[in-house]
Design an enzyme around this catalytic site. Structure first.
Site, PDB file in Angstrom:
ATOM      1  N   HIS A 359       0.826  -1.168  -0.148  1.00 12.96           N
ATOM      2  CA  HIS A 359      -0.235  -0.018  -0.105  1.00 12.96           C
ATOM      3  C   HIS A 359       0.875   1.385   0.163  1.00 12.96           C
ATOM      4  O   HIS A 359       0.147   2.222   0.135  1.00 12.96           O
ATOM      5  CB  HIS A 359      -0.826   0.146   1.250  1.00 12.96           C
ATOM      6  CG  HIS A 359      -1.878  -1.002   1.364  1.00 12.96           C
ATOM      7  ND1 HIS A 359      -3.149  -0.806   0.715  1.00 12.96           N
ATOM      8  CD2 HIS A 359      -1.964  -2.232   1.621  1.00 12.96           C
ATOM      9  CE1 HIS A 359      -3.906  -1.857   0.846  1.00 12.96           C
ATOM     10  NE2 HIS A 359      -3.397  -2.746   1.383  1.00 12.96           N
ATOM     11  N   LYS A 547      -7.820  14.109   4.784  1.00 13.23           N
ATOM     12  CA  LYS A 547      -6.970  12.918   4.802  1.00 13.23           C
ATOM     13  C   LYS A 547      -6.062  13.220   5.874  1.00 13.23           C
ATOM     14  O   LYS A 547      -6.143  14.063   6.523  1.00 13.23           O
ATOM     15  CB  LYS A 547      -6.052  12.714   3.425  1.00 13.23           C
ATOM     16  CG  LYS A 547      -5.801  14.052   2.931  1.00 13.23           C
ATOM     17  CD  LYS A 547      -5.095  13.868   1.601  1.00 13.23           C
ATOM     18  CE  LYS A 547      -5.909  13.963   0.476  1.00 13.23           C
ATOM     19  NZ  LYS A 547      -6.495  12.942  -0.235  1.00 13.23           N
ATOM     20  N   ARG A 548      -5.334  11.859   6.162  1.00 12.19           N
ATOM     21  CA  ARG A 548      -4.128  11.884   7.080  1.00 12.19           C
ATOM     22  C   ARG A 548      -3.358  13.163   6.686  1.00 12.19           C
ATOM     23  O   ARG A 548      -3.195  13.520   5.843  1.00 12.19           O
ATOM     24  CB  ARG A 548      -3.507  10.790   7.238  1.00 12.19           C
ATOM     25  CG  ARG A 548      -4.030   9.757   7.987  1.00 12.19           C
ATOM     26  CD  ARG A 548      -4.464  10.085   9.524  1.00 12.19           C
ATOM     27  NE  ARG A 548      -3.333  10.147  10.303  1.00 12.19           N
ATOM     28  CZ  ARG A 548      -3.015   9.432  11.338  1.00 12.19           C
ATOM     29  NH1 ARG A 548      -3.966   8.285  11.675  1.00 12.19           N
ATOM     30  NH2 ARG A 548      -1.988   9.323  12.001  1.00 12.19           N
ATOM     31  N   LYS A 553       1.356  14.428   1.266  1.00  7.90           N
ATOM     32  CA  LYS A 553      -0.200  14.781   0.701  1.00  7.90           C
ATOM     33  C   LYS A 553      -0.201  16.233   0.543  1.00  7.90           C
ATOM     34  O   LYS A 553      -1.103  16.694  -0.067  1.00  7.90           O
ATOM     35  CB  LYS A 553      -1.208  14.279   1.854  1.00  7.90           C
ATOM     36  CG  LYS A 553      -1.132  12.905   1.841  1.00  7.90           C
ATOM     37  CD  LYS A 553      -2.029  12.436   3.017  1.00  7.90           C
ATOM     38  CE  LYS A 553      -2.048  10.793   3.191  1.00  7.90           C
ATOM     39  NZ  LYS A 553      -2.741   9.945   2.343  1.00  7.90           N
ATOM     40  N   THR A 655      -8.410   6.749  -1.676  1.00  6.17           N
ATOM     41  CA  THR A 655      -9.547   6.625  -2.032  1.00  6.17           C
ATOM     42  C   THR A 655     -10.663   7.450  -1.736  1.00  6.17           C
ATOM     43  O   THR A 655     -11.781   7.477  -2.269  1.00  6.17           O
ATOM     44  CB  THR A 655      -9.915   5.256  -0.988  1.00  6.17           C
ATOM     45  OG1 THR A 655      -9.175   5.577   0.185  1.00  6.17           O
ATOM     46  CG2 THR A 655      -9.010   3.961  -1.546  1.00  6.17           C
ATOM     47  N   LYS A 659     -14.351   8.789  -3.637  1.00  4.73           N
ATOM     48  CA  LYS A 659     -15.754   9.112  -2.648  1.00  4.73           C
ATOM     49  C   LYS A 659     -16.109  10.538  -3.207  1.00  4.73           C
ATOM     50  O   LYS A 659     -17.255  10.682  -3.438  1.00  4.73           O
ATOM     51  CB  LYS A 659     -15.378   9.083  -1.129  1.00  4.73           C
ATOM     52  CG  LYS A 659     -14.926   7.762  -0.658  1.00  4.73           C
ATOM     53  CD  LYS A 659     -14.334   7.754   0.472  1.00  4.73           C
ATOM     54  CE  LYS A 659     -13.728   6.603   1.047  1.00  4.73           C
ATOM     55  NZ  LYS A 659     -12.720   6.688   2.057  1.00  4.73           N
TER      56      LYS A 659
HETATM   57  C1  26W Z   1       4.047   0.545   9.993  1.00 15.13           C
HETATM   58  C2  26W Z   1       3.459   1.873   9.959  1.00 15.13           C
HETATM   59  C3  26W Z   1       2.604   2.005   8.931  1.00 15.13           C
HETATM   60  C4  26W Z   1       1.134   2.163   9.047  1.00 15.13           C
HETATM   61  C5  26W Z   1       0.070   2.258   7.977  1.00 15.13           C
HETATM   62  C6  26W Z   1       2.972   1.853   7.731  1.00 15.13           C
HETATM   63  C7  26W Z   1       2.052   1.896   6.621  1.00 15.13           C
HETATM   64  C8  26W Z   1       0.859   2.175   6.871  1.00 15.13           C
HETATM   65  C9  26W Z   1      -0.283   2.017   5.576  1.00 15.13           C
HETATM   66  C10 26W Z   1       0.051   1.144   4.580  1.00 15.13           C
HETATM   67  C11 26W Z   1      -0.632   3.544   4.949  1.00 15.13           C
HETATM   68  C12 26W Z   1      -1.778   3.648   4.331  1.00 15.13           C
HETATM   69  O1  26W Z   1      -2.728   3.648   4.673  1.00 15.13           O
HETATM   70  N1  26W Z   1      -1.422   3.653   2.889  1.00 15.13           N
HETATM   71  C13 26W Z   1      -2.541   3.895   2.129  1.00 15.13           C
HETATM   72  O2  26W Z   1      -3.349   2.903   1.553  1.00 15.13           O
HETATM   73  C14 26W Z   1      -4.502   3.281   0.811  1.00 15.13           C
HETATM   74  C15 26W Z   1      -5.100   1.967   0.540  1.00 15.13           C
HETATM   75  O3  26W Z   1      -4.663   1.274  -0.448  1.00 15.13           O
HETATM   76  C16 26W Z   1      -4.158   3.809  -0.488  1.00 15.13           C
HETATM   77  O4  26W Z   1      -5.281   4.407  -1.239  1.00 15.13           O
HETATM   78  C17 26W Z   1      -3.249   5.263   0.122  1.00 15.13           C
HETATM   79  O5  26W Z   1      -2.739   5.754  -1.351  1.00 15.13           O
HETATM   80  C18 26W Z   1      -2.148   4.639   0.976  1.00 15.13           C
HETATM   81  O6  26W Z   1      -1.512   5.908   1.497  1.00 15.13           O
END
Ligand code: 26W
Length: 823
Positions: A359, A547-548, A553, A655, A659
């Site tokens: 992701h 968004k976060r 971003k 995503t 929406k």
């Molecule tokens: C280990 C810390 C950590 C926590 C969360 C690393 C990575 C994450 C996630 C993978 C971050 C995340 O939410 N990524 C998002 O995933 C969405 C669903 O596929 C994408 O639409 C976003 O672009 C992506 O940033």
């Protein structure tokens, strides 16, 4: 098969519940008690279908998906369940007949969000669960029942302050505790081995600490099909609560430790998004829910199958990012140590049962655990990973003839670290990215060595969202208009929205579409009035970035653009400006200083703009606190403009972009993630694209040929805007407050590049794109047409499409047709 609804029974259940659980009558119970009563009455209907679905599973033993995810950002369940059961209106009627003068919406608001996720990855898992049930695919969502979800954000003096999210304090009417399915999870200790009489070597973990994993199941209701999957969230308990009384000193000590472990393990969701921290407790959480899930899945499989060789035909484990990647080694452990398989057999089964979704390409998000920490906590799992890696490296050398240098780079264990992404790739039969461009970057750049070795594993699955929540529930007026115009098939086939295209030029449809947008803008204005005390102009452009908060971003670029507009208006007070309301919502990870400072900056700019009598005629800036699933459902339907402005190549998919599009907002965006596919669907006239492309960004990184300093010097407007960060304009009491932001844009600090996200590079093109937005908005009819076209072309972005692709191309699932017999 839809859901059987019996009005008088439903009424009785509400009354009974209020009486039995609250010892009250309808007249004197609280809204919360009423919510509980309605939720239980709904759950009662769900339960019959749930049992039937379970019975169908047991009879047909279909292939089953286990979707392993540390995060499920579900939000509220009541309204969503009513939409999917098709009984929203009936329930409102019951309330009316009971003479409760309360809107269902007000009751829905009593439900706390199940905020068991950070952002995109967690919400995707929730949308996927909705689609899996709607498409009747046998699946479990498997995760952790955190006692505290994502923190509640308050804004105090412009700063983010975090508060705990005690979402379970009133109980959770949707969950069912399944004590019968408890599992033991072992941590620490040592591994000893012995050789049996047939010469086979066995490994035994000793002196470990253990916790009990207890599942709580929540129903995931399919859309009007009577199909209910379970979201299985694991809670931790000490293995034996009475152990304290019976044991000697040493055992007493251990028992206390085990109690503490059980208490802390599932206490809280880590609030980091895209940033790896390497905390031991996080690794414990990962192994805890993975081991519990795998043990239970294998036990269930063995009930109806005699040979484990059939496992890949009946079970698939999808790993949502690397967070559950330890599943590869845990499955090996179960097959080797508990089921006595040989290594080659076990590895063959494992690599045909596990699949991995990536992701993010953000380097700082990559999980790699220090060997010391890992091997102490999971000694047997570590041995297994070592052996997987030893054999993997041999194959790279002997079968693929790779250089030692490349082998070192690909090694699962190197430089004292275990690289979880590499473990996930080696242990899986499928590796997928989440948008076309993202998958290409994985193949050609980030994971190219692995792609060269295993080209057949790599595939793309562009993300999607569920239209049931994001249109059906969030925007009921638009949902009704669409159903009235083209029928209701779009609920399960979003491509049906294409049928709206001819209506983009139908005057009466355009008016209704626009009226609905206006109502949604008024609804959001009420929310903002209540929460921020700010009055919005619903005729202005609602321009939204929710968004976060993350530097990539580029919320900062949005703010700098607002400051540029501020200057333009000040310079030309009699000019003609198109009124705009800039709306932000964003949580920052509590330890992410820079992100928190950007929140403070947004609020400082909001104060400046909103309190300037001249400027506020045209501009308003609001920061909505505590952005979450529930307020997203109010914010997104009200948007005219969707801000999707990440540095190209950094946003794997996005995503919220989908929406917004579904709800008739126009995207201002870079050619990044799924924006590219949105652009392909709507065409260049219906989207505002600007800025560097992925390729340009990647080349600029490689060449190092970027000098924000030049832009700062040559563009006087940008120069002036940046200076307002440091000359006290925004923070007269502490003029140094934003120096750090200013510096990071134009000065190299230590190892850090200046402006690593190319904000200054893209700011002018962004500004130009925004001028085109103003122009387009002035053409009222033209704008409505574009908005309708956006909605009409959003069919591709249904998570139903995504899930069908996962099912046919990765999982090999089949829809489980339920016949009457299963009831
Ligand atoms: C280990 C810390 C950590 C926590 C969360 C690393 C990575 C994450 C996630 C993978 C971050 C995340 O939410 N990524 C998002 O995933 C969405 C669903 O596929 C994408 O639409 C976003 O672009 C992506 O940033």
């Amino acid at each position: 098969m839809s859901y059987s609804f019996n009005k008088s029974k439903f009424k009785e259940e509400i009354l009974d519940h209020v009486r039995n659980f609250s010892r009250k009558t309808l007249e004197d119970c609280s809204l919360q008690e009423l919510y509980q009563a309605v939720a239980f009455a709904v759950r009662d209907i769900i339960t019959d279908h749930w049992i039937a679905t379970q019975r169908a599973y047991n009879q047909k033993t279909p292939k089953t998906l286990y979707y392993l995810s540390m995060e499920f950002l579900i939000g509220r369940a009541l309204g969503n369940n009513l939409v999917n059961m098709g009984i929203m209106e009936e329930v409102q009627e019951v309330l009316d007949e009971l003479n409760i003068k309360i809107n269902l919406a007000a009751i829905e608001e009593q439900e706390p969000d199940a905020g068991l996720g950070n952002g995109g990855l967690g919400r995707l898992a929730a949308c996927f669960m909705d689609s899996l049930s709607t498409l009747s695919y046998p699946a479990y969502g498997c995760g952790i029942r955190y006692n505290y979800g994502i923190f509640k954000q308050k804004i105090e003096d412009g700063y983010q302050v975090e508060y705990p999210d005690d979402w379970l304090k009133n109980g959770n009417p949707w969950e069912v505790k399944r004590t019968d399915n408890a599992r033991e999870i072992k941590f620490g200790g040592t591994v000893s081995s012995f050789v049996d009489e047939r010469g086979k070597i066995h490994f035994v973990q000793q002196d470990y600490e253990s916790v009990l994993a207890i599942p709580y199941d929540m129903p995931i209701v399919g859309y009007k099909n009577g199909f209910i999957n379970a979201l299985r969230l694991w809670d931790a308990e000490a293995p034996d609560k009475f152990i304290l009384r019976f044991f000697d000193q040493g055992a007493y000590q251990k028992a206390v430790e085990q109690q503490t472990l059980a208490k802390t393990l599932v206490e809280v969701l880590y609030p980091n998004d895209n940033h790896y921290q390497g905390k031991e407790l996080r690794l414990k959480q990962q192994y805890f829910f993975v081991s519990a899930t795998l043990q239970q899945a294998i036990a269930k499989f063995k009930k109806s199958h005699s040979s484990l060789y059939l496992l890949p035909e009946k079970v698939v484990f999808q790993m949502n990012d690397t967070h559950p990647a330890v599943a590869v080694a845990e499955l090996m452990r179960i097959l080797l140590d508990e089921e006595q398989l040989e290594w080659d057999e076990a590895f063959d089964i494992t690599t045909r049962t596990c699949a991995y979704t990536n992701h993010t390409i953000m380097i700082e998000a990559l999980e790699s655990w220090p060997i010391d920490l890992f091997s102490k906590l999971l000694p047997r799992i570590y041995q297994i990973i070592e052996e997987i890696n030893r054999r993997f490296c041999i194959s790279l050398r002997e079968e693929h003839h790779l250089s030692e240098n490349i082998i070192h780079n690909m090694s699962i264990i190197s430089d004292g670290q275990i690289k979880m992404a590499y473990l996930a790739i080696v242990g899986s039969f499928s590796v997928n990215g989440v948008a076309a461009i993202h998958t290409e970057i994985l193949k050609k750049d980030v994971l190219k060595n692995f792609y060269n070795v295993y080209p057949q594993k790599f595939n793309n699955k562009t993300n999607g969202i569920t239209q049931r929540r994001w249109l059906g529930h969030a925007n009921p007026e638009l949902a009704a208009l669409i159903t009235h115009t083209i029928g209701d098939k779009w609920y399960t086939d979003l491509m049906e929205l294409k049928k709206l295209l001819p209506y983009a030029h139908d005057k009466s449809f355009m008016k209704e579409f626009d009226d609905i947008k206006f109502h949604n803008k008024v609804r959001l204005a009420q929310y903002v009035k209540e929460h921020n005390g700010i009055v919005l102009n619903p005729h202005s452009i609602y321009d939204v970035q929710v968004k976060r908060l993350h530097e990539y971003k580029r919320q900062l670029m949005n703010v700098l653009h607002i400051l540029m507009l501020y200057n333009e208006i000040k310079d030309n007070p009699n000019g003609n400006f198109v009124p705009r309301t800039f709306i932000f919502g964003a949580k920052a990870a509590p330890g992410y200083r820079k992100a928190k400072l950007i929140i403070k900056l947004i609020n400082a700019v909001a104060d400046k703009v909103n309190n300037d009598p001249l400027v506020r005629k045209y501009l308003t800036v609001v920061f909505i606190e505590n952005y979450n699933v529930s307020n997203a459902e109010i914010i997104i339907p009200a948007a005219n403009v969707s801000e999707q402005i990440s540095t190209a190549s950094k946003e794997a998919s996005g995503t919220s972009n989908m929406k917004f599009m579904l709800n008739g907002a126009l995207t201002v965006g870079t050619l990044d993630g799924a924006n590219i596919e949105i652009y392909e669907e709507v065409g260049p006239e219906n989207i505002f694209i600007f800025g560097l492309t992925c390729q340009e960004v990647l080349e600029l990184y490689k060449s190092g040929n970027y000098s924000p300093w030049d832009i700062y010097h040559n563009d006087s407007e940008i120069n002036r805007t940046l200076k307002s960060l440091i000359n006290g304009t925004l923070s007269p009491d502490s003029p140094d407050l934003f120096v750090e932001i200013y510096e990071s844009l134009i000065n190299r600090a230590g190892d850090n590049l200046s402006d690593p996200y190319f904000i200054l590079k893209d700011l002018r093109p962004y500004h130009a794109a925004q001028k085109l937005v103003d122009k387009a908005y002035l053409d009222k009819e033209g704008w409505i047409q574009k908005a309708i076209i956006n909605t009409a072309c959003s069919g591709k972005f249904s998570s139903d499409r995504t899930i069908k692709q996962y099912s046919s191309e990765i999982w090999g699932l089949e829809s489980l047709k339920m016949n009457k017999k299963s009831y």
